[in-house]
Design a protein around this motif. Structure first.
Motif, PDB file in Angstrom:
ATOM      1  N   SER A   1       0.816  -1.219   0.000  1.00 33.16           N
ATOM      2  CA  SER A   1       0.000   0.000   0.000  1.00 33.16           C
ATOM      3  C   SER A   1       0.846   1.264   0.000  1.00 33.16           C
ATOM      4  O   SER A   1       0.355   2.339  -0.347  1.00 33.16           O
ATOM      5  CB  SER A   1      -0.957   0.015   1.205  1.00 33.16           C
ATOM      6  OG  SER A   1      -0.246   0.226   2.405  1.00 33.16           O
TER       7      SER A   1
ATOM      8  N   GLY B   1       1.958   5.731  -6.414  1.00 32.35           N
ATOM      9  CA  GLY B   1       1.080   5.640  -7.567  1.00 32.35           C
ATOM     10  C   GLY B   1       1.577   6.507  -8.703  1.00 32.35           C
ATOM     11  O   GLY B   1       2.668   7.082  -8.661  1.00 32.35           O
ATOM     12  N   LEU B   2       0.763   6.620  -9.727  1.00 36.07           N
ATOM     13  CA  LEU B   2       1.182   7.358 -10.912  1.00 36.07           C
ATOM     14  C   LEU B   2       1.351   8.843 -10.651  1.00 36.07           C
ATOM     15  O   LEU B   2       2.180   9.482 -11.303  1.00 36.07           O
ATOM     16  CB  LEU B   2       0.192   7.121 -12.048  1.00 36.07           C
ATOM     17  CG  LEU B   2       0.248   5.726 -12.663  1.00 36.07           C
ATOM     18  CD1 LEU B   2      -0.731   5.625 -13.822  1.00 36.07           C
ATOM     19  CD2 LEU B   2       1.644   5.381 -13.134  1.00 36.07           C
TER      20      LEU B   2
ATOM     21  N   GLY C   1       5.173   1.890 -13.053  1.00 36.89           N
ATOM     22  CA  GLY C   1       3.773   2.312 -12.974  1.00 36.89           C
ATOM     23  C   GLY C   1       2.816   1.216 -13.377  1.00 36.89           C
ATOM     24  O   GLY C   1       1.737   1.070 -12.792  1.00 36.89           O
TER      25      GLY C   1
ATOM     26  N   THR D   1       2.612  -1.140 -10.316  1.00 38.94           N
ATOM     27  CA  THR D   1       1.927  -0.619  -9.126  1.00 38.94           C
ATOM     28  C   THR D   1       0.487  -0.203  -9.416  1.00 38.94           C
ATOM     29  O   THR D   1      -0.332  -0.185  -8.509  1.00 38.94           O
ATOM     30  CB  THR D   1       2.691   0.575  -8.511  1.00 38.94           C
ATOM     31  OG1 THR D   1       2.764   1.636  -9.468  1.00 38.94           O
ATOM     32  CG2 THR D   1       4.077   0.161  -8.053  1.00 38.94           C
ATOM     33  N   ARG D   2       0.197   0.103 -10.674  1.00 35.75           N
ATOM     34  CA  ARG D   2      -1.165   0.480 -11.081  1.00 35.75           C
ATOM     35  C   ARG D   2      -1.517  -0.293 -12.348  1.00 35.75           C
ATOM     36  O   ARG D   2      -1.544   0.252 -13.452  1.00 35.75           O
ATOM     37  CB  ARG D   2      -1.281   1.991 -11.315  1.00 35.75           C
ATOM     38  CG  ARG D   2      -1.019   2.842 -10.084  1.00 35.75           C
ATOM     39  CD  ARG D   2      -2.024   2.512  -8.955  1.00 35.75           C
ATOM     40  NE  ARG D   2      -1.829   3.349  -7.786  1.00 35.75           N
ATOM     41  CZ  ARG D   2      -1.095   3.013  -6.727  1.00 35.75           C
ATOM     42  NH1 ARG D   2      -0.441   1.866  -6.703  1.00 35.75           N
ATOM     43  NH2 ARG D   2      -1.000   3.826  -5.689  1.00 35.75           N
TER      44      ARG D   2
ATOM     45  N   LYS E   1      -4.126  -1.335 -13.755  1.00 32.06           N
ATOM     46  CA  LYS E   1      -5.224  -0.900 -14.628  1.00 32.06           C
ATOM     47  C   LYS E   1      -4.749   0.155 -15.634  1.00 32.06           C
ATOM     48  O   LYS E   1      -5.366   0.342 -16.674  1.00 32.06           O
ATOM     49  CB  LYS E   1      -6.418  -0.385 -13.822  1.00 32.06           C
ATOM     50  CG  LYS E   1      -6.223   0.974 -13.190  1.00 32.06           C
ATOM     51  CD  LYS E   1      -7.483   1.428 -12.476  1.00 32.06           C
ATOM     52  CE  LYS E   1      -7.322   2.854 -11.978  1.00 32.06           C
ATOM     53  NZ  LYS E   1      -8.519   3.364 -11.367  1.00 32.06           N
ATOM     54  N   MET E   2      -3.637   0.819 -15.361  1.00 30.08           N
ATOM     55  CA  MET E   2      -3.091   1.824 -16.275  1.00 30.08           C
ATOM     56  C   MET E   2      -2.050   1.251 -17.236  1.00 30.08           C
ATOM     57  O   MET E   2      -1.626   1.933 -18.167  1.00 30.08           O
ATOM     58  CB  MET E   2      -2.466   2.972 -15.478  1.00 30.08           C
ATOM     59  CG  MET E   2      -3.456   3.692 -14.598  1.00 30.08           C
ATOM     60  SD  MET E   2      -4.831   4.316 -15.565  1.00 30.08           S
ATOM     61  CE  MET E   2      -4.797   6.012 -15.111  1.00 30.08           C
ATOM     62  N   LYS E   3      -1.646   0.020 -17.022  1.00 25.07           N
ATOM     63  CA  LYS E   3      -0.591  -0.593 -17.827  1.00 25.07           C
ATOM     64  C   LYS E   3      -0.871  -0.540 -19.328  1.00 25.07           C
ATOM     65  O   LYS E   3       0.040  -0.206 -20.103  1.00 25.07           O
ATOM     66  CB  LYS E   3      -0.330  -2.027 -17.364  1.00 25.07           C
ATOM     67  CG  LYS E   3       0.867  -2.668 -18.048  1.00 25.07           C
ATOM     68  CD  LYS E   3       1.130  -4.055 -17.500  1.00 25.07           C
ATOM     69  CE  LYS E   3       2.334  -4.747 -18.039  1.00 25.07           C
ATOM     70  NZ  LYS E   3       2.887  -4.377 -19.279  1.00 25.07           N
TER      71      LYS E   3
END
Length: 148
Positions: A26, A30-31, A71, A74-75, A77-79
């Motif tokens: 956690s 993030g981005l 990124g 860690t994120r 969904k943005m890959k």
């Protein structure tokens, strides 16, 4: 020392206390935090290329690619968007820095900037609109080192 708690979750101990693997996950940036580094590198890349410091421009773009990788992990969904932007803009810019082609680099750079801003818009972040600062970063040398 790392061990599992009663539920099987991994717990790491430091002199400051215990952290679970979930606690550590956690805390990954993030981005938003990554994009600050991205922005600084993209800024420096432009002025390094303009000044003929092609190794610095390439270095900045290689680091941007590492930020994309981080990124995407860690994120996740943005890959897909990060991967697409890298393929369509960052890799071609990197090739242009290797060829030291300012005439092709400059319009490609501005096209990448426009694409990034359009991507922010499409993902629901229209208030994130990046512009190239009018001056190079003052803490970096933008011309090649004569001794290099």
């Amino acid at each position: 020392m790392t061990e599992a708690d009663g539920d099987g979750a991994l717990i790491g101990r430091t002199r400051h206390g215990e952290l679970s693997l979930d606690d550590v996950a956690s805390m990954q940036m993030g981005l938003a935090r990554l994009m600050r580094e991205y922005s600084d590198r993209f800024w420096a890349c432009y002025y390094a290329a303009q000044g003929g410091n092609w190794p610095l421009a390439t270095y900045m773009l290689n680091n941007i690619r590492k930020l994309h990788e981080y990124g995407g992990k860690t994120r996740p969904k943005m890959k897909p968007w990060l991967d697409q932007f890298e393929a369509e803009h960052i890799r071609p810019l990197t090739e242009l820095t290797k060829r030291q082609d300012w005439a092709a680099f400059e319009p490609a750079y501005h096209a990448a900037t426009d694409a990034a801003n359009a991507l922010h818009q499409s993902l629901g972040y229209p208030y994130i609109y990046w512009t190239l600062p009018p001056e190079p970063p003052p803490h970096l040398r933008m011309v090649p080192d004569a001794d290099a």
